[in-house]
Design a protein around this motif. Sequence first.
Motif, PDB file in Angstrom:
ATOM      1  N   ILE A  80       0.823  -1.220   0.000  1.00  0.00           N
ATOM      2  CA  ILE A  80       0.000   0.000   0.000  1.00  0.00           C
ATOM      3  C   ILE A  80       0.853   1.265   0.000  1.00  0.00           C
ATOM      4  CG2 ILE A  80      -0.214   0.178   2.537  1.00  0.00           C
ATOM      5  CD1 ILE A  80      -3.078   0.783   0.031  1.00  0.00           C
ATOM      6  N   PHE A  81       2.102   1.138   0.451  1.00  0.00           N
ATOM      7  CA  PHE A  81       2.933   2.327   0.621  1.00  0.00           C
ATOM      8  C   PHE A  81       3.579   2.824  -0.675  1.00  0.00           C
ATOM      9  CE2 PHE A  81       2.935   0.089   4.732  1.00  0.00           C
ATOM     10  CZ  PHE A  81       2.232   1.040   5.459  1.00  0.00           C
ATOM     11  N   TRP A 131      -4.075   1.351  -7.488  1.00  0.00           N
ATOM     12  CA  TRP A 131      -4.840   1.002  -6.286  1.00  0.00           C
ATOM     13  C   TRP A 131      -6.343   1.159  -6.541  1.00  0.00           C
ATOM     14  CZ3 TRP A 131      -4.957  -1.881  -2.403  1.00  0.00           C
ATOM     15  CH2 TRP A 131      -5.798  -1.634  -1.313  1.00  0.00           C
ATOM     16  N   THR A 132      -6.689   2.241  -7.224  1.00  0.00           N
ATOM     17  CA  THR A 132      -8.103   2.465  -7.539  1.00  0.00           C
ATOM     18  C   THR A 132      -8.632   1.341  -8.439  1.00  0.00           C
ATOM     19  OG1 THR A 132      -7.776   4.831  -7.342  1.00  0.00           O
ATOM     20  CG2 THR A 132      -9.720   4.127  -8.553  1.00  0.00           C
ATOM     21  N   ALA A 133      -7.802   0.919  -9.395  1.00  0.00           N
ATOM     22  CA  ALA A 133      -8.224  -0.181 -10.275  1.00  0.00           C
ATOM     23  C   ALA A 133      -8.454  -1.451  -9.457  1.00  0.00           C
ATOM     24  CB  ALA A 133      -7.163  -0.412 -11.353  1.00  0.00           C
ATOM     25  N   ASN A 180      -2.463  -7.429   3.620  1.00  0.00           N
ATOM     26  CA  ASN A 180      -1.331  -7.428   4.541  1.00  0.00           C
ATOM     27  C   ASN A 180      -0.218  -6.570   3.952  1.00  0.00           C
ATOM     28  OD1 ASN A 180      -2.740  -9.380   6.101  1.00  0.00           O
ATOM     29  ND2 ASN A 180      -2.030 -10.976   4.723  1.00  0.00           N
ATOM     30  N   ASN A 181       0.307  -5.665   4.747  1.00  0.00           N
ATOM     31  CA  ASN A 181       1.356  -4.755   4.276  1.00  0.00           C
ATOM     32  C   ASN A 181       2.557  -4.822   5.205  1.00  0.00           C
ATOM     33  OD1 ASN A 181      -0.063  -3.067   2.029  1.00  0.00           O
ATOM     34  ND2 ASN A 181      -1.536  -3.205   3.714  1.00  0.00           N
ATOM     35  N   ARG A 182       3.648  -5.312   4.691  1.00  0.00           N
ATOM     36  CA  ARG A 182       4.930  -5.517   5.355  1.00  0.00           C
ATOM     37  C   ARG A 182       4.899  -6.826   6.159  1.00  0.00           C
ATOM     38  NH1 ARG A 182       7.254  -0.468   4.303  1.00  0.00           N
ATOM     39  NH2 ARG A 182       6.330   1.383   5.250  1.00  0.00           N
ATOM     40  N   VAL A 229       3.973 -12.310   0.134  1.00  0.00           N
ATOM     41  CA  VAL A 229       4.295 -12.034  -1.274  1.00  0.00           C
ATOM     42  C   VAL A 229       4.371 -10.516  -1.462  1.00  0.00           C
ATOM     43  CG1 VAL A 229       3.546 -12.275  -3.662  1.00  0.00           C
ATOM     44  CG2 VAL A 229       3.186 -14.159  -2.048  1.00  0.00           C
ATOM     45  N   ASP A 230       5.540 -10.055  -1.927  1.00  0.00           N
ATOM     46  CA  ASP A 230       5.777  -8.607  -2.033  1.00  0.00           C
ATOM     47  C   ASP A 230       5.316  -8.042  -3.373  1.00  0.00           C
ATOM     48  OD1 ASP A 230       6.698  -8.349   0.532  1.00  0.00           O
ATOM     49  OD2 ASP A 230       8.816  -8.536   0.008  1.00  0.00           O
ATOM     50  N   HIS A 231       4.068  -8.277  -3.683  1.00  0.00           N
ATOM     51  CA  HIS A 231       3.390  -7.640  -4.830  1.00  0.00           C
ATOM     52  C   HIS A 231       1.981  -7.349  -4.323  1.00  0.00           C
ATOM     53  CE1 HIS A 231       2.484  -7.522  -9.409  1.00  0.00           C
ATOM     54  NE2 HIS A 231       1.326  -7.249  -8.794  1.00  0.00           N
ATOM     55  N   VAL A 232       1.552  -6.108  -4.443  1.00  0.00           N
ATOM     56  CA  VAL A 232       0.237  -5.683  -3.929  1.00  0.00           C
ATOM     57  C   VAL A 232      -0.846  -6.719  -4.243  1.00  0.00           C
ATOM     58  CG1 VAL A 232      -1.644  -4.028  -4.327  1.00  0.00           C
ATOM     59  CG2 VAL A 232       0.703  -3.209  -4.044  1.00  0.00           C
ATOM     60  N   HIS A 233      -1.587  -7.120  -3.214  1.00  0.00           N
ATOM     61  CA  HIS A 233      -2.719  -8.031  -3.444  1.00  0.00           C
ATOM     62  C   HIS A 233      -3.751  -7.851  -2.341  1.00  0.00           C
ATOM     63  CE1 HIS A 233       0.272 -10.197  -1.032  1.00  0.00           C
ATOM     64  NE2 HIS A 233      -0.743 -10.856  -0.474  1.00  0.00           N
TER      65      HIS A 233
END
Length: 137
Positions: free
Chosen positions: A51-52, A59-61, A87-89, A96-100
């Motif tokens: 998210i950061f 993010w909007t998509a 989950n962030n960090r 998994v370090d890809h936005v989900h």
Amino acid sequence: MASDCIFCKIVAGELPSFKVYEDAETLAFLDIRPVNPGHTLVVPKNHSVNIFDVPEKDWTAVTTVVHRLARGIEKAVAADGININMNNREHAGQIVDHVHVHIIPRFKGDGFKLWHQTPYKDGEAVKVQEKIKTQLL
Ligand code: AMP
Ligand code: ZN
């Protein structure tokens, strides 16, 4: 694309996935180890870690697709509710370090608990409120 990122590889078709939705900016596919059947991950096609660093457009998509899929997933597996989670960090559970964003079907009596919650101590809430508001200035 980040070369060592499994979700970038899924987006690129280099790794298999059970896709449930795709558009120009996003992909949604089944989580390989579901909390419950129908547990779906929505990712932006562009690589961001969390998210950061995710650009507002991506993010909007993602959130638009989460909103669109939630009802369909709930109906498809006849769930009694849905949790939306991200989950962030590492210490927030990110593996998994890809936005989900997780869309997790829930069933009456499935027994899964969310968070342990405790009330604020006297005077604590207003201090936290002020700290947050200061950061947002
Ligand atoms: P998080 O803890 O939020 O980083 O969640 C990562 C999620 O990705 C977990 O729920 C995993 O089960 C899921 N996952 C990992 N690899 C794959 C994969 N190849 N296909 C689908 N889901 C995956
Ligand atoms: Zn990636």
